[in-house]
Scaffold this motif. Sequence first.
Motif, short mmCIF file in Angstrom:
data_model
loop_
_atom_site.label_atom_id
_atom_site.label_comp_id
_atom_site.label_asym_id
_atom_site.label_seq_id
_atom_site.Cartn_x
_atom_site.Cartn_y
_atom_site.Cartn_z
N VAL A 74 0.85 -1.20 0.00
CA VAL A 74 0.00 0.00 0.00
C VAL A 74 0.88 1.24 0.00
CG1 VAL A 74 -1.88 1.21 1.15
CG2 VAL A 74 -1.69 -1.23 1.38
N SER A 76 0.93 5.77 -0.81
CA SER A 76 0.21 7.05 -1.02
C SER A 76 -1.14 7.10 -0.33
CB SER A 76 0.02 7.31 -2.53
OG SER A 76 1.26 7.26 -3.20
N VAL A 77 -1.15 6.67 0.94
CA VAL A 77 -2.37 6.77 1.74
C VAL A 77 -2.49 8.23 2.19
CG1 VAL A 77 -3.59 5.95 3.78
CG2 VAL A 77 -1.98 4.42 2.60
N VAL A 78 -3.56 8.87 1.80
CA VAL A 78 -3.68 10.29 2.16
C VAL A 78 -5.15 10.68 2.31
CG1 VAL A 78 -3.53 11.06 -0.28
CG2 VAL A 78 -2.94 12.65 1.56
N VAL A 79 -5.39 11.49 3.35
CA VAL A 79 -6.72 12.07 3.59
C VAL A 79 -6.57 13.58 3.48
CG1 VAL A 79 -8.46 12.49 5.40
CG2 VAL A 79 -7.58 10.17 5.01
N ARG A 84 -8.81 15.27 8.31
CA ARG A 84 -8.02 14.33 9.12
C ARG A 84 -8.51 14.29 10.57
NH1 ARG A 84 -2.12 15.86 6.50
NH2 ARG A 84 -2.79 15.29 4.39
N GLY A 85 -8.24 13.16 11.21
CA GLY A 85 -8.60 13.02 12.61
C GLY A 85 -10.09 12.77 12.83
N LYS A 86 -10.80 12.42 11.76
CA LYS A 86 -12.25 12.18 11.87
C LYS A 86 -12.61 10.74 11.54
CE LYS A 86 -13.18 16.92 10.31
NZ LYS A 86 -13.68 17.74 9.19
N GLY A 87 -11.58 9.89 11.41
CA GLY A 87 -11.85 8.47 11.16
C GLY A 87 -11.84 8.09 9.69
N GLY A 89 -9.35 8.07 7.46
CA GLY A 89 -8.20 7.23 7.10
C GLY A 89 -8.46 5.78 7.49
N SER A 90 -9.06 5.58 8.65
CA SER A 90 -9.37 4.22 9.10
C SER A 90 -10.39 3.56 8.18
CB SER A 90 -9.93 4.25 10.53
OG SER A 90 -9.02 4.88 11.37
N GLN A 116 3.83 7.54 10.72
CA GLN A 116 2.41 7.21 10.89
C GLN A 116 2.24 5.81 11.49
OE1 GLN A 116 0.51 9.61 10.57
NE2 GLN A 116 1.32 10.95 8.99
N GLU A 118 1.69 4.75 14.47
CA GLU A 118 0.61 4.58 15.44
C GLU A 118 -0.74 4.41 14.75
OE1 GLU A 118 1.57 3.90 18.37
OE2 GLU A 118 -0.51 3.64 18.99
N PHE A 119 -0.93 5.17 13.67
CA PHE A 119 -2.17 5.04 12.89
C PHE A 119 -2.34 3.59 12.42
CE2 PHE A 119 -3.80 5.19 8.41
CZ PHE A 119 -5.15 5.45 8.71
N TYR A 120 -1.27 3.01 11.88
CA TYR A 120 -1.37 1.64 11.35
C TYR A 120 -1.46 0.61 12.47
CZ TYR A 120 -0.52 3.78 6.86
OH TYR A 120 -0.65 4.56 5.74
N LYS A 122 -2.96 0.97 15.24
CA LYS A 122 -4.36 0.97 15.69
C LYS A 122 -5.26 0.18 14.75
CE LYS A 122 -4.50 4.90 18.70
NZ LYS A 122 -4.87 6.29 18.97
#
Length: 156
Positions: A74, A76-79, A84-87, A89-90, A116, A118-120, A122
């Motif tokens: 994976v 170029s994951v981008v929001v 951002r911070g609103k879920g 990306g998840s 990133q 911590e994001f992954y 989670k």
Amino acid sequence: MDFSVLPLHKHPEYLQDCCELINSEWKRSHTARMQSLQGSCDQLPVSLILLKGEALVGHLKLCPIPSIKSGCFVQSVVVNRADRGKGFGSVLMQRAEVYCKDKLNLSVIYLSTQGQEEFYRKLGYSECSPISIYGSFSTPPIENGPNSMGRTKGSR
Ligand code: ACO
């Protein structure tokens, strides 16, 4: 909220917005970025876009790994910054996992990140040994660095 995750090549009307979204994070020539996005197809590589209603809010690209047919890489994951911070990306990652499993019959997803983690984490990803995302070489392949993370689709 009405979300959808769609393959970009089936919705070329979002090509321009997608190009601008990715380039707002990782600057690259418009032509090169468009060429890369236009390579999206029914197999790999494929760019997936996240829509909130009709507005584009996110993108990621699933790329082939020549030496691991059951997996993808994976990128170029981008929001969109304002979202951002609103879920979102998840949601994008989770829908991409379903796409990998159901449409592409893949069992593992790899990625590489610096910053990133911590994001992954989670989302259930954990560090793994570096993998080569290139094909076979007569000389040792370049690996994708120490920050590879991977997850098998059955682990959650
Ligand atoms: N550090 C720590 N925690 C984070 C980070 C971070 N950088 N980013 C998100 N999180 C956490 C959130 O706080 C949230 O935690 P919670 O569930 O406890 O509330 C959880 O991760 C999910 O966050 P989302 O809101 O779903 O994530 P978001 O929509 O903001 O998207 C993304 C995350 C895609 C990383 C976004 O911040 C972004 O576009 N960043 C810039 C581009 C980028 O760096 N992309 C990743 C490159 S790596 C790659 O492409 C493989």
